[in-house]
Structure formats: structure tokens, C-alpha cells
Design a protein around this motif. Sequence first.
Motif, short mmCIF file in Angstrom:
data_model
loop_
_atom_site.label_atom_id
_atom_site.label_comp_id
_atom_site.label_asym_id
_atom_site.label_seq_id
_atom_site.Cartn_x
_atom_site.Cartn_y
_atom_site.Cartn_z
N CYS A 155 -5.84 -8.92 8.18
CA CYS A 155 -5.51 -8.32 6.88
C CYS A 155 -5.06 -6.86 7.05
N SER A 156 -5.49 -6.21 8.13
CA SER A 156 -4.97 -4.87 8.42
C SER A 156 -3.48 -4.94 8.78
N ALA A 159 -1.63 -5.45 5.61
CA ALA A 159 -1.57 -4.20 4.85
C ALA A 159 -0.44 -3.32 5.35
N ILE A 284 -4.47 -1.33 -2.22
CA ILE A 284 -4.81 -2.49 -1.40
C ILE A 284 -6.27 -2.35 -0.99
N LEU A 286 -9.01 -4.13 1.68
CA LEU A 286 -9.24 -5.06 2.78
C LEU A 286 -10.73 -5.36 2.86
N LYS A 288 -12.58 -7.03 5.43
CA LYS A 288 -12.19 -7.45 6.78
C LYS A 288 -12.99 -8.62 7.32
N LEU A 301 -7.47 -9.89 1.57
CA LEU A 301 -6.74 -8.70 1.13
C LEU A 301 -6.50 -8.82 -0.37
#
Length: 367
Positions: A155-156, A159, A284, A286, A288, A301
Motif C-alpha cells: 500500500c506504500s 500511495a 491517503i 495506509l 499497513k 489504503l
Amino acid sequence: METSYHPTQHTEFEPIHHQETPVEHDTLLIAACGLEHGHIYSMCEGMKKAGAVIHWVWDEDPDKVEAFQQAFPEVRTASSLDQILQDKRIQMVASAAIPSKRCDIGLRVLDAGKHFFSAKTPFTSLKQLYAAKKKVKETGLHWAIFYSERLQVECSGFAEQLIQQGAIGDVIQVLGLGPHRLNINDRPAWFFKKATYGGIICDIGSHQIEQFLSFAHAQDAIIQSSIALNIAHPEHPEFEDFGDAHLIGDNGTLLYFRVDWFTPNGLTNWGDGRTTILGTDGYIELRKYVDITNNSIGERLYLVNHGGERQYDVKGKVGYPYFYRLAHDVIENTSTAMHQEHAFKAAELCLLAQQQADNLKKEGAIR
């Protein structure tokens, strides 16, 4: 009539899976040494998937070597680090040794003409960082650093794609939360010694600073404030169980992060790591590793902008391009995985933030 495309007016983005190419078989041989932290498994697994052959492993503790070979049965046991360094076929050495020892290992690795792949945190003092920078300049070799909370979180990666596509406008602030479960009875003695682990901001705070530089596209930052405390563990006076910091990027972006060792046993994961990225036209979030009470699944996300709200399940949809790019960088003498200046700048800022927090303690400004 033609209309202009406004990315912040909709949420119809989709994760783009990185189609990375592994290096050719037997063209990249690596070794592992210093098995003190579990990150070494992720580092080696990632490189293996990228086509690297893990040839040697060495650690002073034979039990750690045996456990490593259960995960990587193809790996041979070296009698010493010197045996690895003398093997001309080895092009890179990965290490997750005790933090205070990582720099010395890296210096030896580069002196032997090999690239170095360090777990975070790579350094526990500015003196170590300066020695590493000097050695990289002398040799032209890579000193790669595994900032896993961005590099191994899909998800990083998504992003980053959303920011690049303008989904939230310009980044204003990154808010990072890095809680960890302590498991105090399972920790080795060095974990509680300041000289060996470096301090909480130096250690787990390094993830937060690195991702800020990446998401905010900042090249540098100043430390506005930082605090490191031992709130609940007086039996380990050198240990720090809480830390936070406020940074201002050289492009005007802002970072606030909190790191701690107070994750309760009721959480299904080792830590509810979260990041919120605020932009001029949206934000946004996250989640994680876990999305609490929501099937306890991570890699979530959340996107909110002028077009509405959307939740994404990103697991398996982005991949981990870092390892593939690092493998090619080693073979092709390129710098596509992470620029050396960026890797060292994140390390420098976490050391400076830790130093500022330590000075507050010395001055008696905080307990």
C-alpha cells in the motif's frame, strides 16, 4: 466541449503491479551475515525472488545459522566473515547484525570490493555514517539500506503511485505511527543498551523519516523537535519505549511521527503501523499491517479527495520492485532502487533527531 482532467475529482485509480525482470540465473551471488534481526529473512527472500543466488551464510551463533538454512537450504555455512569476503564470486553481502556492528561490517564488505545491503537502522552514530559515506565515495559501491516499512509494504507503493498521479494534489504533511510489540522476555541484552541499538528514533524512527522523504519528495529536512522517553520500563534504564519528532522538509512539507513499544497483546499483529498523507486536495491513509476489527487484514489504503471516498485492498497488486532494481543495480552499476544520497539522508536525519532528543534529556528538560 473539452474538459480538463482533474485527478482529485475522482477515485477511479487502480494499483499498477510492477513488472520487474529478475536478473539471469547465476549472475548475482550474495551472502548473508549477522542474523540478529528477522529482517535478514525478508532481505534474502526478496533478493532470491529477484534472481540472486544466496551462496554463503555466517553468524557467530550456530543456532541462527541452522534456522537460516532451514529457510534457505541451498546456502552453505561459511567458517567466518573473512571466508565470504575472500570469495571473489560474491558481489553483495546482506546483514542484519546488532545495529552498532552494521557499519563496521559494511566497511569491511566495501573494502573487499563488494556491495553492502544493511537492515535498518544502518548506523548508531554520525561518526559511523560519515565513515560509510567516505567509503562509498572511495569505492563507488552501493551501501543499500532496507527501510522495510515502505519498501516491503504494497500500500506504500500504491500511495506513491497515487501521489505521482495527483490524486491528492500537493503533499502538505506526512503523519506516521509506528507502534511495535515489545515481547520483552524474548529480547536479547543488547536490545536494551543505548550504545548497541542507538535509541528508539534512531532505530524504528528511521522508517518514518525515510518514507516522509519519499512521499513528500523532500531532499532534506530540519528537526523541529524530538523526544525519546522511557515511560514504563525502569528496570532497563537505557531503553526508550516512546519517541516522537516533528520535521520540516526543504520543500516546506511537514512530518510528525510517533514510535513506541506499547502494542497490547490483544492486537492480532506485531504493530498497527499507519501513515496518513495530507495533500492540498485530499488525503491517503495506509493501514499497513492490520485494519483492526475489519478481518484484521493489512495492506489497506483509504483515499479521500473531491471525488469521494474509496477503500483499496492492495495485497498482491503492487509487488516489491525494490529488490529487482537493487539486483540489477549491482550487476549493471546503476542506481534505480534507491539513490545513495536518499538512503544516507534518511539515516542522518534519524541520528540527528535522536541526538536532539538525547540532548533534551541531558539538559533535564524531560525525564
